[in-house]
Write a protein that holds these residues in place. Structure first.
Motif, PDB file in Angstrom:
ATOM      1  N   ASN A 306       0.824  -1.207   0.000  1.00  0.00           N
ATOM      2  CA  ASN A 306       0.000   0.000   0.000  1.00  0.00           C
ATOM      3  C   ASN A 306       0.864   1.265   0.000  1.00  0.00           C
ATOM      4  N   ALA A 307       0.779   2.040  -1.086  1.00  0.00           N
ATOM      5  CA  ALA A 307       1.403   3.372  -1.192  1.00  0.00           C
ATOM      6  C   ALA A 307       2.870   3.368  -0.776  1.00  0.00           C
ATOM      7  N   VAL A 308       3.630   2.416  -1.288  1.00  0.00           N
ATOM      8  CA  VAL A 308       5.035   2.254  -0.885  1.00  0.00           C
ATOM      9  C   VAL A 308       5.935   3.128  -1.742  1.00  0.00           C
ATOM     10  N   ARG A 309       6.868   3.810  -1.078  1.00  0.00           N
ATOM     11  CA  ARG A 309       7.877   4.630  -1.746  1.00  0.00           C
ATOM     12  C   ARG A 309       9.257   4.233  -1.240  1.00  0.00           C
ATOM     13  N   LYS A 310      10.260   4.307  -2.150  1.00  0.00           N
ATOM     14  CA  LYS A 310      11.636   4.044  -1.751  1.00  0.00           C
ATOM     15  C   LYS A 310      12.574   4.843  -2.652  1.00  0.00           C
ATOM     16  N   SER A 311      13.481   5.623  -2.018  1.00  0.00           N
ATOM     17  CA  SER A 311      14.468   6.412  -2.754  1.00  0.00           C
ATOM     18  C   SER A 311      15.869   6.054  -2.279  1.00  0.00           C
ATOM     19  N   PHE A 312      16.844   6.300  -3.153  1.00  0.00           N
ATOM     20  CA  PHE A 312      18.255   6.089  -2.832  1.00  0.00           C
ATOM     21  C   PHE A 312      19.034   7.340  -3.224  1.00  0.00           C
ATOM     22  N   THR A 313      20.130   7.582  -2.515  1.00  0.00           N
ATOM     23  CA  THR A 313      21.011   8.689  -2.851  1.00  0.00           C
ATOM     24  C   THR A 313      22.241   8.143  -3.563  1.00  0.00           C
ATOM     25  N   VAL A 314      22.451   8.571  -4.785  1.00  0.00           N
ATOM     26  CA  VAL A 314      23.575   8.116  -5.604  1.00  0.00           C
ATOM     27  C   VAL A 314      24.322   9.341  -6.116  1.00  0.00           C
ATOM     28  N   ASP A 315      25.626   9.434  -5.760  1.00  0.00           N
ATOM     29  CA  ASP A 315      26.457  10.560  -6.198  1.00  0.00           C
ATOM     30  C   ASP A 315      25.812  11.903  -5.850  1.00  0.00           C
ATOM     31  N   GLY A 316      25.231  11.962  -4.664  1.00  0.00           N
ATOM     32  CA  GLY A 316      24.640  13.209  -4.204  1.00  0.00           C
ATOM     33  C   GLY A 316      23.260  13.499  -4.747  1.00  0.00           C
ATOM     34  N   ARG A 317      22.740  12.628  -5.618  1.00  0.00           N
ATOM     35  CA  ARG A 317      21.409  12.830  -6.196  1.00  0.00           C
ATOM     36  C   ARG A 317      20.432  11.823  -5.604  1.00  0.00           C
ATOM     37  N   THR A 318      19.210  12.259  -5.395  1.00  0.00           N
ATOM     38  CA  THR A 318      18.168  11.378  -4.881  1.00  0.00           C
ATOM     39  C   THR A 318      17.401  10.757  -6.048  1.00  0.00           C
ATOM     40  N   LEU A 319      17.400   9.424  -6.099  1.00  0.00           N
ATOM     41  CA  LEU A 319      16.705   8.698  -7.160  1.00  0.00           C
ATOM     42  C   LEU A 319      15.547   7.921  -6.560  1.00  0.00           C
ATOM     43  N   THR A 320      14.362   8.126  -7.088  1.00  0.00           N
ATOM     44  CA  THR A 320      13.175   7.414  -6.607  1.00  0.00           C
ATOM     45  C   THR A 320      13.066   6.100  -7.351  1.00  0.00           C
ATOM     46  N   ALA A 321      13.314   4.993  -6.639  1.00  0.00           N
ATOM     47  CA  ALA A 321      13.284   3.665  -7.259  1.00  0.00           C
ATOM     48  C   ALA A 321      11.872   3.105  -7.308  1.00  0.00           C
ATOM     49  N   VAL A 322      11.084   3.396  -6.272  1.00  0.00           N
ATOM     50  CA  VAL A 322       9.688   2.934  -6.206  1.00  0.00           C
ATOM     51  C   VAL A 322       8.838   4.112  -5.781  1.00  0.00           C
ATOM     52  N   ASN A 323       7.798   4.399  -6.553  1.00  0.00           N
ATOM     53  CA  ASN A 323       7.048   5.638  -6.346  1.00  0.00           C
ATOM     54  C   ASN A 323       5.564   5.352  -6.121  1.00  0.00           C
ATOM     55  N   ASP A 324       5.166   5.254  -4.847  1.00  0.00           N
ATOM     56  CA  ASP A 324       3.746   5.181  -4.480  1.00  0.00           C
ATOM     57  C   ASP A 324       3.039   4.007  -5.174  1.00  0.00           C
ATOM     58  N   ILE A 325       3.577   2.796  -4.974  1.00  0.00           N
ATOM     59  CA  ILE A 325       2.985   1.634  -5.631  1.00  0.00           C
ATOM     60  C   ILE A 325       2.069   0.879  -4.667  1.00  0.00           C
ATOM     61  N   SER A 326       1.020   0.294  -5.217  1.00  0.00           N
ATOM     62  CA  SER A 326       0.063  -0.503  -4.437  1.00  0.00           C
ATOM     63  C   SER A 326      -0.409  -1.687  -5.269  1.00  0.00           C
ATOM     64  N   PHE A 327      -0.485  -2.845  -4.647  1.00  0.00           N
ATOM     65  CA  PHE A 327      -1.113  -4.014  -5.267  1.00  0.00           C
ATOM     66  C   PHE A 327      -1.369  -5.055  -4.191  1.00  0.00           C
ATOM     67  N   ALA A 328      -2.241  -5.990  -4.487  1.00  0.00           N
ATOM     68  CA  ALA A 328      -2.564  -7.083  -3.569  1.00  0.00           C
ATOM     69  C   ALA A 328      -2.536  -8.389  -4.343  1.00  0.00           C
ATOM     70  N   VAL A 329      -2.171  -9.480  -3.635  1.00  0.00           N
ATOM     71  CA  VAL A 329      -2.086 -10.799  -4.255  1.00  0.00           C
ATOM     72  C   VAL A 329      -2.966 -11.757  -3.470  1.00  0.00           C
ATOM     73  N   ALA A 330      -3.943 -12.350  -4.136  1.00  0.00           N
ATOM     74  CA  ALA A 330      -4.843 -13.298  -3.486  1.00  0.00           C
ATOM     75  C   ALA A 330      -4.124 -14.622  -3.221  1.00  0.00           C
ATOM     76  N   PRO A 331      -4.511 -15.343  -2.169  1.00  0.00           N
ATOM     77  CA  PRO A 331      -3.885 -16.636  -1.872  1.00  0.00           C
ATOM     78  C   PRO A 331      -4.045 -17.612  -3.035  1.00  0.00           C
ATOM     79  N   GLY A 332      -2.993 -18.393  -3.279  1.00  0.00           N
ATOM     80  CA  GLY A 332      -3.063 -19.431  -4.290  1.00  0.00           C
ATOM     81  C   GLY A 332      -2.996 -18.919  -5.715  1.00  0.00           C
ATOM     82  N   THR A 333      -2.627 -17.646  -5.907  1.00  0.00           N
ATOM     83  CA  THR A 333      -2.537 -17.070  -7.258  1.00  0.00           C
ATOM     84  C   THR A 333      -1.107 -16.607  -7.539  1.00  0.00           C
ATOM     85  N   THR A 334      -0.866 -16.258  -8.783  1.00  0.00           N
ATOM     86  CA  THR A 334       0.427 -15.734  -9.201  1.00  0.00           C
ATOM     87  C   THR A 334       0.251 -14.293  -9.673  1.00  0.00           C
ATOM     88  N   HIS A 335       1.021 -13.406  -9.055  1.00  0.00           N
ATOM     89  CA  HIS A 335       1.011 -12.001  -9.469  1.00  0.00           C
ATOM     90  C   HIS A 335       2.357 -11.680 -10.103  1.00  0.00           C
TER      91      HIS A 335
END
Length: 574
Positions: A306-335
């Motif tokens: 739910n609404a996950v964000r993740k950034s990294f700092t590389v060479d003094g710059r901030t890079l957003t690797a994951v930007n506000d992502i959401s998904f759900a996986v039902a049991p016994g299925t493949t996502h």
């Protein structure tokens, strides 16, 4: 009547005395080629012809002899290998030529694009330094003109900033860019024949299409003959005029691509056709739906992001690797998570496994929140959340036996008695279709498919609820891949497993997954059921990905020849 008879006689005479059409001499002709490594015969009496400006594919599984044939043509066989028969290029038997006469042909007349650009280029020298060496094969004495030829060739193969590429080291370029560099260096001397050994096997589907389009265009523009080595029948059928199907070094079938593809005569060619995901999207539909019917419709999601964000700092710059992502996986299925390299798939998986902490948002597995937990607390989660790595050749310790590899998670979590652990190991091996006699073997004594089955058994032995599959078949041939997919879906139907499947192979995703999230630059641009996304994509990026799936010669979009374009010449640069 007489005049009609005289006309008929004249026509007969004209036909009789007209010169017979002269047979066209092929650029490359292989006759009765056999290759041995010591006492082991690996190629047996192989023969084929390749005309000037034409394309031919050698297809088959690993060990079928494809690369060995290519290396015999290039005279790059390892020490101790022997080749017999004839490889005729422009009238000369390459196998009989003295080295001093053959050396000028390699590079100038016969170009080579190797499989792995990461190993083909020197990592401590710039692209430009290595390219200038290759440019010496053009016999152009002026260094400035040689550099101009290189930059023009880099532009011709689709590298947007040739000067930056020229000045870069290999690690500063993507895999697709490195492959374009190798193709550029191979065509720089304008060879008559280009040998491409699995040139797209490690690339994203969109980059794969660009590279294959590039090879087709260069073949057309420069009248180059293309010898393409691949295990993918769909790619071969789209891109070549003729096919040679190999198994264990023996030709199983050969002929025009349209004939071999549409009505393969040999059992092996039919199996290859059946194993290509792009050609058989519904192959596992019944097995996939069997597992889906076993779950309860009102069960809570096994995974929630739910609404996950993740950034990294590389060479003094901030890079957003994951930007506000959401998904759900039902049991016994493949996502499935799909997208090009750099889209955020790997970071998402690391967050899901608890190997990275999100900057914002929440991730839950089986109702347990991952963020903010101690390492000891995460261990309890990891017992029910396992990972199958991308490459079975590097993910397994080569010094351990299969029994040790599969049993180690049980030892770490102190599950049961030694006797119970040994039984669990045997049960896990049986679940993935491996016999007990393999327990004492080490990874080096296993095939690629067996290694990946061991990796899956290792993930299964703790009886987890969720398995994350990170490109689990990208290093495998399509036939081995098909076996692994069947194992995974059978286990899901039997054990009710939930999978998160990371892949750039959309054709495989269509066969395996129930739902999919399409990622681009760290964001999810489209999400839904596989049937909806593949049948009616709403986002242009998704449509681009789907259009890149090889569909064989039946795909009308890929049957047209590329438009001619003016190619570079030394006098234009000078």
């Amino acid at each position: 009547m007489a005049s009609q008879d005289r006309l008929s006689a004249a026509l007969i005479h004209a036909i009789t005395v007209a010169p017979a059409p002269q047979p066209v001499t092929p650029l490359l002709r292989v006759d009765n080629l056999s290759v041995s490594y010591g006492r082991q015969d690996v190629v047996h009496d192989v023969g084929f012809e390749l005309g000037r400006g034409k394309s031919l594919a050698l297809i088959g599984e690993s060990g079928s002899g494809k690369s060995t044939i290519a290396r015999a043509i290039l005279r790059l066989l390892p020490s101790g290998a022997t080749a017999s028969g004839a490889v005729r290029f422009g009238g000369d038997n390459l196998l009989a030529l003295p080295e001093r006469r053959f050396r000028p042909l390699r590079g100038r007349q016969i170009g080579f694009v190797p499989q792995d650009p990461g190993n083909a280029l020197n990592p401590v020298r710039t692209i430009g330094a290595q390219a200038m060496e290759a440019a010496e094969l053009t016999d152009e004495p002026n260094a400035a003109i040689r550099k101009a030829l290189i930059l023009e060739t880099f532009a011709q193969v689709g590298l947007d900033n040739p000067q930056r590429v020229f000045s870069s080291y290999p690690h500063q370029l993507s895999g697709g860019m490195l492959q374009r560099v190798l193709i550029g260096l191979a065509v720089l001397p304008r060879p008559a024949l280009l040998v491409a050994d699995e040139p797209t096997s490690a690339l994203d589907v969109t980059i794969q299409k660009r590279i294959l389009d590039l090879l087709s265009r260069l073949q057309h523009d420069l009248n180059i003959s293309l010898l393409l080595i691949t295990h993918d029948l769909a790619i071969a059928s789209e891109r070549t005029d003729s096919l040679v199907v190999l198994k264990n070094g023996v030709v199983q079938e050969a002929g025009k691509t349209s004939s071999v593809f549409s009505s393969p005569a040999s059992a092996y060619a039919r199996k290859l056709h059946a194993d290509v995901p792009a050609l058989n999207p519904d192959r596992y539909a019944r097995l996939r739906e069997t597992g889906l019917r076993l779950r309860s419709a009102d069960e809570a999601p096994k995974i929630e992001v739910n609404a996950v964000r993740k950034s990294f700092t590389v060479d003094g710059r901030t890079l957003t690797a994951v930007n506000d992502i959401s998904f759900a996986v039902a049991p016994g299925t493949t996502h499935a998570l799909v997208g090009e390299s750099g889209s955020g798939k790997t970071t998402t998986i690391r967050l899901l496994l608890g190997l990275e902490e999100p900057d914002a948002g929440e991730i839950s597995v089986a109702g347990e929140r991952l963020s903010g937990r101690s390492h000891a607390s995460l261990r309890a989660v990891w017992r029910h959340l396992q990972l199958v790595y991308q490459n079975p050749f590097t993910s397994l310790d080569p010094t351990w036996t299969v029994e040790h590899l599969v049993g180690e998670p049980l030892d770490r979590f102190k599950v049961g008695t030694p006797k119970e652990r040994a039984e669990r190991v045997r049960e896990a091996l049986a679940n993935v279709g491996l016999a007990e006699h393999l327990l004492t073997r080490k990874p080096g004594a296993l095939s690629g498919g067996q290694r990946q089955r061991v990796a899956i058994a290792r993930a299964l032995v703790l009886k987890p609820d969720v398995i994350v599959l990170d490109e689990p078949t990208s290093a495998l041939d399509v036939s081995v891949q098909a076996d692994i997919v069947e194992v995974l879906l059978s286990l899901q139907a039997k054990l009710g497993l939930t999978y998160v499947f990371v892949s750039h192979d959309l054709a495989l995703v269509r066969q395996l997954a129930h739902t999919v999230s399409v990622m681009q630059r760290g964001s999810i641009v489209e999400h839904g059921s596989v049937a909806d996304i593949f049948g009616n994509p709403q986002h242009p990026y998704t449509a681009t990905l789907l259009e890149s799936i090889p569909a064989g010669i039946t795909n009308p979009a890929n049957t047209t020849q590329p438009k001619p374009r003016e190619v570079f010449r030394k006098e234009q640069i000078a």
